[in-house]
Design a protein around this motif. Structure first.
Motif, PDB file in Angstrom:
ATOM      1  N   CYS A 297       0.831  -1.209   0.000  1.00  0.00           N
ATOM      2  CA  CYS A 297       0.000   0.000   0.000  1.00  0.00           C
ATOM      3  C   CYS A 297       0.870   1.266   0.000  1.00  0.00           C
ATOM      4  O   CYS A 297       0.593   2.237   0.724  1.00  0.00           O
ATOM      5  CB  CYS A 297      -0.964   0.006   1.179  1.00  0.00           C
TER       6      CYS A 297
ATOM      7  N   GLN B 117       3.926   1.714   1.115  1.00  0.00           N
ATOM      8  CA  GLN B 117       4.898   1.838   2.189  1.00  0.00           C
ATOM      9  C   GLN B 117       5.886   0.675   2.098  1.00  0.00           C
ATOM     10  O   GLN B 117       5.481  -0.479   1.947  1.00  0.00           O
ATOM     11  CB  GLN B 117       4.196   1.809   3.559  1.00  0.00           C
TER      12      GLN B 117
ATOM     13  N   SER C 216      -6.339  -5.666   7.139  1.00  0.00           N
ATOM     14  CA  SER C 216      -7.450  -4.730   7.246  1.00  0.00           C
ATOM     15  C   SER C 216      -7.623  -3.812   6.052  1.00  0.00           C
ATOM     16  O   SER C 216      -8.697  -3.221   5.904  1.00  0.00           O
ATOM     17  CB  SER C 216      -7.271  -3.862   8.504  1.00  0.00           C
ATOM     18  N   ALA C 217      -6.624  -3.627   5.198  1.00  0.00           N
ATOM     19  CA  ALA C 217      -6.748  -2.685   4.088  1.00  0.00           C
ATOM     20  C   ALA C 217      -7.811  -3.165   3.116  1.00  0.00           C
ATOM     21  O   ALA C 217      -7.814  -4.336   2.709  1.00  0.00           O
ATOM     22  CB  ALA C 217      -5.419  -2.521   3.373  1.00  0.00           C
ATOM     23  N   PRO C 218      -8.749  -2.297   2.731  1.00  0.00           N
ATOM     24  CA  PRO C 218      -9.786  -2.742   1.791  1.00  0.00           C
ATOM     25  C   PRO C 218      -9.234  -3.075   0.413  1.00  0.00           C
ATOM     26  O   PRO C 218      -9.726  -3.974  -0.258  1.00  0.00           O
ATOM     27  CB  PRO C 218     -10.741  -1.542   1.742  1.00  0.00           C
ATOM     28  N   LYS C 219      -8.214  -2.358  -0.013  1.00  0.00           N
ATOM     29  CA  LYS C 219      -7.595  -2.619  -1.305  1.00  0.00           C
ATOM     30  C   LYS C 219      -6.094  -2.736  -1.082  1.00  0.00           C
ATOM     31  O   LYS C 219      -5.460  -1.804  -0.602  1.00  0.00           O
ATOM     32  CB  LYS C 219      -7.893  -1.502  -2.295  1.00  0.00           C
ATOM     33  N   VAL C 220      -5.537  -3.870  -1.436  1.00  0.00           N
ATOM     34  CA  VAL C 220      -4.131  -4.150  -1.189  1.00  0.00           C
ATOM     35  C   VAL C 220      -3.378  -4.086  -2.508  1.00  0.00           C
ATOM     36  O   VAL C 220      -3.652  -4.875  -3.427  1.00  0.00           O
ATOM     37  CB  VAL C 220      -3.938  -5.524  -0.520  1.00  0.00           C
TER      38      VAL C 220
ATOM     39  N   GLN D 235      -0.824  -6.078   9.807  1.00  0.00           N
ATOM     40  CA  GLN D 235      -2.105  -5.436  10.085  1.00  0.00           C
ATOM     41  C   GLN D 235      -2.686  -4.792   8.841  1.00  0.00           C
ATOM     42  O   GLN D 235      -3.902  -4.849   8.592  1.00  0.00           O
ATOM     43  CB  GLN D 235      -1.919  -4.394  11.195  1.00  0.00           C
ATOM     44  N   MET D 236      -1.830  -4.195   8.011  1.00  0.00           N
ATOM     45  CA  MET D 236      -2.308  -3.569   6.777  1.00  0.00           C
ATOM     46  C   MET D 236      -2.806  -4.619   5.790  1.00  0.00           C
ATOM     47  O   MET D 236      -3.802  -4.409   5.090  1.00  0.00           O
ATOM     48  CB  MET D 236      -1.186  -2.736   6.163  1.00  0.00           C
TER      49      MET D 236
END
Length: 1043
Positions: A732, A734, A750-754, A746-747
């Motif tokens: 994302c 980073q 939980s991220a809606p779009k990866v 965690q990203m």
């Protein structure tokens, strides 16, 4: 007469009025009232501090909104755009009467010719039109270092801030791209330690020497004692110059001959142009090569060729050039040491300490050796070694090939009733670096108390709990503002450092680097420039001939194929140079090419840099202050992502930098990518958008390092091309090192779009790692270093892979003697480990690298304890085996540990020797070498069989009948004899390899000599044929003359 009488210049006639000095007339001739500049009565926003033109050039500020009153009084048309507010003044330095700074270019210019391969960092910074050195190129304001106003006045219990000095109290870190960075760990080099780019520069110690111009030995290594040409002259713009040229030839990979030109251009500036350029990057010329004039027209277009003359053949010329180039290299240093007792702090108090205290003597003993000056033959640092006029003893040591003589205040002559102590200040006051030793309870040191023009660096050392087992030291540094920062970096608080060898190495490296960094200060820079100018002036005036550059001969002799046509040049042949090719870029930390990438904050501001990529190193150099802001080995480059004008480079553990290039879309980026493909093992990344399935899962598993361990079948992740062994570099937008394992996990959850940036695995499906990561793994895993794993007291169950079992069984079956029975198990378990992480044959790792896993399997003998088998008869109970009675040495099972202790180190040494011989053999191993290696393998099989029969055998079933008898002991010394025989065979094989290398070198030298003789004979034959033709024409008939 009226002004417009006669109609001349009258507005009615439409003619331009005559120029006049009358102010009233000029007022009448003005056009209609100019439009009013819109103003506002709203509160004026707060303005920041005034910026120089170099930092805010080209900035666009939003127009100030006009108030209703201003719009009502405005005479502008509604269609006219609002006037852009003008800046108050361009440069505040102009108001003070100081010369205005030149605005820094958006992209640094690159020297011509385009494909010149630079040898070192100093050559990258060479400038044909250097700017005048005003306030110093290494001042803190221009270099962007951490020495702000609050840092200059920072104080502690060790050091007081002072104007004109920069204080380092600890925790500053290393100056890198975008600000301070953590100090690098081996094998990476600090930025200030990078010098030579064409050759590998390895880090062998914990603390590197910095600010050293190691490229100064270029003339000695590639020109001195070899055939080359020197030209000297006085250029109108550059002053005295000295140029050295040499043509080299080497065999290419395809069997052809490659020619390159080595060039050195010296001017009065302390930066020298050193490097090579290939004939493929030059216009086509004759087989004999270009003339010196044609070569310099391409390499040095700003140098006037008419001013150069060929240097004389005097032996003084090469010696003078050596002295000129290597004046910056010195391996003899002198450092002053001042002693500050408790309660003291002034210069007079420190100079008047007659005797050294116990804490000071403990510090001196740690730092070096006390030597007798009379008769001392090593470096004496202006001390008297004949009559003891400067004291009887002094402190001397060596560190990293440097001789260091310390001027200790208490060891220099003391003059009673003399507060200044001139005999002591005479030596310590002329030292560039001074160590100030403080006892507990001393006052803070202030650098303004020292009145000297030479002392630029002060290392303040405070002792804690001296003369005890818990002695430690804290360190602070004070340096002049025009002295650049130097390492090693201080930890937070300046320590504490334990009184050991590591602190000694740290302090000596700090002192050597401080003196080398002070050479960039204005005072010493001016002194070195004057010395250099005198050398060049002498060469251009007294050591030249009448031969001009136009009449100078070409390089070398004609080749054997005198009329052969030039070989066709392949595309990208210029990119294959070993030196550093250069591009002008704007660099920033982080990755920004992909959508949603990192945005640059305060640390992400773009910095104009020179990008240099050699076959070994990639560097970014800030041309404004001449410091390296980023460096990494080419073998540490992992991958890259690029667009038309921008490139993200991933290196090390996955860190990233962004490079923005100028020029036509895709041209410069394509050149950089092609260069990276040649010198590194990296590849292009892949940008993947991973949707989630109906249950919200991505369909793959990743470990803490970012490597994909598992991809579920028939998922979106598999459809997009994600495979096990791939490596996540960015999630994302980073980078993983910036996120950390927990934040990345965690990203991903939980991220809606990866959106991820993925580094594909290599050709064999294994994950890609950088060299620094492999180096770290080799230090962590004992089996990679060739060190035996720790022996456990309990029985260790050795689990062998099926291929290993089969190979071990095959080795034991092929050995001479009957096959071992089911009960003949080894007490010393033999483990045949094959590294599954072996490097591919295309690996670019150098041979000087530490021991890493290779394609040769490691034979590792792991000793384990003898498990007690239940049984009766001649066996001893377990309680008696551990009693340790004197009679227990008669039992073979008790003597096995002693035998293992004597055999295991020798066996490991044999394994290392075998691996070394296999690596030295390479791909050109002869049949006799392979025959010797096969003999070694057969001997190893014999050793394996002997080891399987040594010691007390144990029955697998535990049946007492299966236990061997006590009288069936092995023959004493049989194993030792076989190991000795194997060692002798290895020694003989090594001698044969060395002899073969010597023969091969002699053969190559003979071939080279024959080739040189053939060229000379060909030249003589052509000359004789020419003379014969001329003679025949002169003695022949008129018909022959007409022909």
């Amino acid at each position: 007469m009226p002004m417009w009488a006669g109609g001349v210049g009258s507005p009615r006639r439409g003619m331009a009025p005559a120029p006049t000095d009358d102010l009233f007339a000029r007022k009448l001739r003005q056009p209609s009232r100019p439009p009013l500049t819109p103003h506002t009565f709203e509160p004026r926003p707060a303005r920041g501090p005034l910026l120089r033109s170099g930092s805010d050039a080209g900035e666009v500020r939003p127009p100030t909104p006009a108030s209703p009153r201003a719009r009502a009084h405005s005479h502008e048309d509604a269609s006219r755009p609002a006037a852009t507010p003008t800046r108050l003044f361009t440069d505040p330095l102009a108001l003070l009467g100081l010369p205005a700074e030149e605005p820094e270019p958006t992209f640094p210019p690159v020297l011509e010719p385009r494909w010149f391969a630079h040898y070192d960092v100093q050559s990258l910074l060479f400038d044909w039109a250097p700017r005048p050195r005003g306030t110093g190129s290494h001042t803190e304001a221009s270099s962007g270092t951490l020495a702000l106003a609050e840092d200059q006045t920072a104080t502690s219990d060790l050091l007081l801030g002072a104007p004109g000095f920069v204080s380092e109290l600890g925790g500053e870190g290393e100056l890198g791209l975008g600000g301070p960075v953590s100090p690098p760990v081996p094998p990476a080099l600090p930025n200030a330690a990078v010098s030579v780019l064409e050759e590998p520069q390895t880090r062998t110690t914990a603390y590197s020497l910095e600010h050293a111009d190691l490229g100064a030995g270029y003339y000695r290594k590639y020109f001195y004692g070899k055939e080359h040409q020197n030209f000297f002259g006085l250029d109108e713009a550059l002053g005295p110059v000295a140029v050295s040229l040499r043509r080299e030839e080497r065999e290419g990979t395809g069997g052809g001959t490659l020619h390159t030109y080595r060039v050195i251009v010296r001017t009065t500036q302390l930066r020298t142009l050193r490097g090579t350029i290939s004939e493929d990057a030059l216009p086509p010329g004759p087989p004999r090569g270009l003339s010196p004039k044609k070569l310099l027209e391409h390499v040095a277009p700003r140098l006037s060729p008419t001013c150069l003359r060929l240097g004389s053949a005097s032996p003084k010329v090469p010696r003078t050039l050596l002295t000129l180039d290597e004046q910056v290299l010195s391996f003899q240093r002198k450092v002053g040491i001042l002693y500050c007792r408790a309660g003291q702090g002034s210069e007079e108090e420190m100079y008047n300490n007659q005797e050294a205290g116990a804490a000071f003597m403990q510090f001196l003993t740690l730092l070096g050796d006390v030597v007798r000056l009379k008769g001392f033959e090593s470096y004496r640092a202006q001390l008297d070694t004949k009559t003891d006029s400067t004291g009887t003893h002094s402190l001397y040591t060596t560190y990293q090939d440097h001789e260091i003589m310390f001027h200790v205040s208490t060891m220099l002559p003391y003059t009673p009733n003399n507060q200044q102590q001139l005999l002591r200040k005479r030596h310590i006051g002329n030292d560039i670096v001074t160590i100030v030793f403080q006892e507990p309870g001393s006052k803070p040191f202030c650098p303004t108390t020292i009145r000297s023009h030479f002392q630029h660096v002060f290392l303040v050392v405070r002792a804690h709990a001296p003369c005890t087992p818990h002695t430690s030291y804290r360190v602070a540094v004070s340096r002049t503002q025009d002295t650049p920062a130097f390492g090693p970096a201080l930890p937070h608080g300046g320590g504490p450092f334990a009184a050991n060898a590591d602190f000694r190495a740290f302090l000596l490296a700090k002192a050597l680097n401080g003196e080398q960094a002070a050479g960039h200060a204005r005072q010493f820079h001016a002194m070195a420039t004057r010395t250099r100018q005198q050398y060049l002036q002498d060469l251009a005036t007294n050591e030249v001939t009448t031969t001009s550059l136009d009449s100078a001969s070409r390089f070398g002799l004609p080749s054997l194929g005198g009329r052969r046509r030039a070989t066709p040049r392949g595309p990208g042949a210029e990119l294959q140079a070993a030196g550093a090719l250069m591009w002008g870029v704007r660099a920033a930390p982080g990755a920004r090419v992909a959508a949603g990438a990192e945005t640059g904050g305060p640390e992400g501001a773009e910095v104009p840099c020179l990008l240099g990529i050699s076959a070994e190193t990639l560097v970014l150099v800030a041309p404004r202050d001449g410091r390296v802001v980023f460096n990494c080995a080419c073998r540490d480059v992992l991958a890259w992502t690029f667009s038309e004008h921008q490139l993200d480079l991933y290196h090390g553990r996955g860190e990233a930098i962004t490079l923005r290039l100028d020029g036509a879309p895709g041209q410069a980026v394509g050149e950089v990518v092609a260069r990276l493909q040649l010198v590194s093992r990296g590849c292009e990344t892949r940008e993947l958008a991973l949707p989630r399935d109906g249950q919200g899962r991505l369909g793959f598993e990743v470990d803490a390092e970012g490597f994909i361990t598992h991809v579920e079948r028939f998922t979106f992740a598999e459809t997009t091309g994600l495979r096990p062994g791939a490596r996540l570099l960015r999630v994302c937008g980073q980078t993983l090192p910036k996120l950390g394992p927990e934040a990345a996990a965690q990203m991903l959850r939980s991220a809606p779009k990866v959106c991820v940036t993925v580094l594909p695995p290599d050709e064999s499906g294994r994950p890609r790692r950088s060299f620094s990561e492999l180096y770290t793994l080799s230090l962590k895993e004992p089996s990679r270093r060739g060190v035996p794993e720790p022996v456990q007291e309990e029985a260790i169950k050795v689990v062998l892979l099926p291929p290993t079992k089969q190979l071990l069984h095959f080795c034991l079956q092929d050995s001479s003697g009957p096959p071992p029975g089911p009960g003949d198990l080894t007490e010393e378990r033999t483990e045949f480990l094959h590294s599954h992480n072996s490097l591919s044959p295309r690996s670019s790792l150098s041979d000087e690298a530490p021991v890493l896993p290779n394609t040769t399997p490691d034979l590792l003998l792991v000793t384990t304890a003898n498990p007690s088998a239940p049984g009766t008869g001649g066996e001893t109970p377990p309680s008696q085996d551990q009693s340790g009675s004197p009679s227990s040495h008669e039992d073979p099972s008790d003597s096995a540990p002693e035998l293992r202790a004597s055999i295991l180190p020798r066996t490991l040494s044999l394994r290392n020797s075998i691996s070394k011989i296999m690596s030295e053999a390479g791909s050109e191993t002869l049949e006799d070498e392979w025959q010797s290696i096969s003999e070694i393998a057969s001997t190893c099989n014999t050793i394996l069989e002997s080891l399987s029969r040594e010691g007390q055998p144990i029955s697998e079933s535990g049946d007492p009948k299966g236990a061997p008898k006590c009288d069936s002991e092995p023959e004493p010394g049989s194993l030792s004899e076989k190991v000795s025989h194997l060692e002798s065979m290895l020694k003989k094989l090594q001698e044969d390899l060395q002899r073969e290398k010597a023969d091969r070198a002699a053969l190559e030298e003979e071939v080279r000599s024959l080739r040189h003789n053939n060229q000379r004979l060909l030249a003589e034959s052509e000359s004789a044929a020419t003379r014969l033709l001329l003679a025949s024409r002169q003695l022949g008939s008129p018909t022959a003359d007409l022909a």
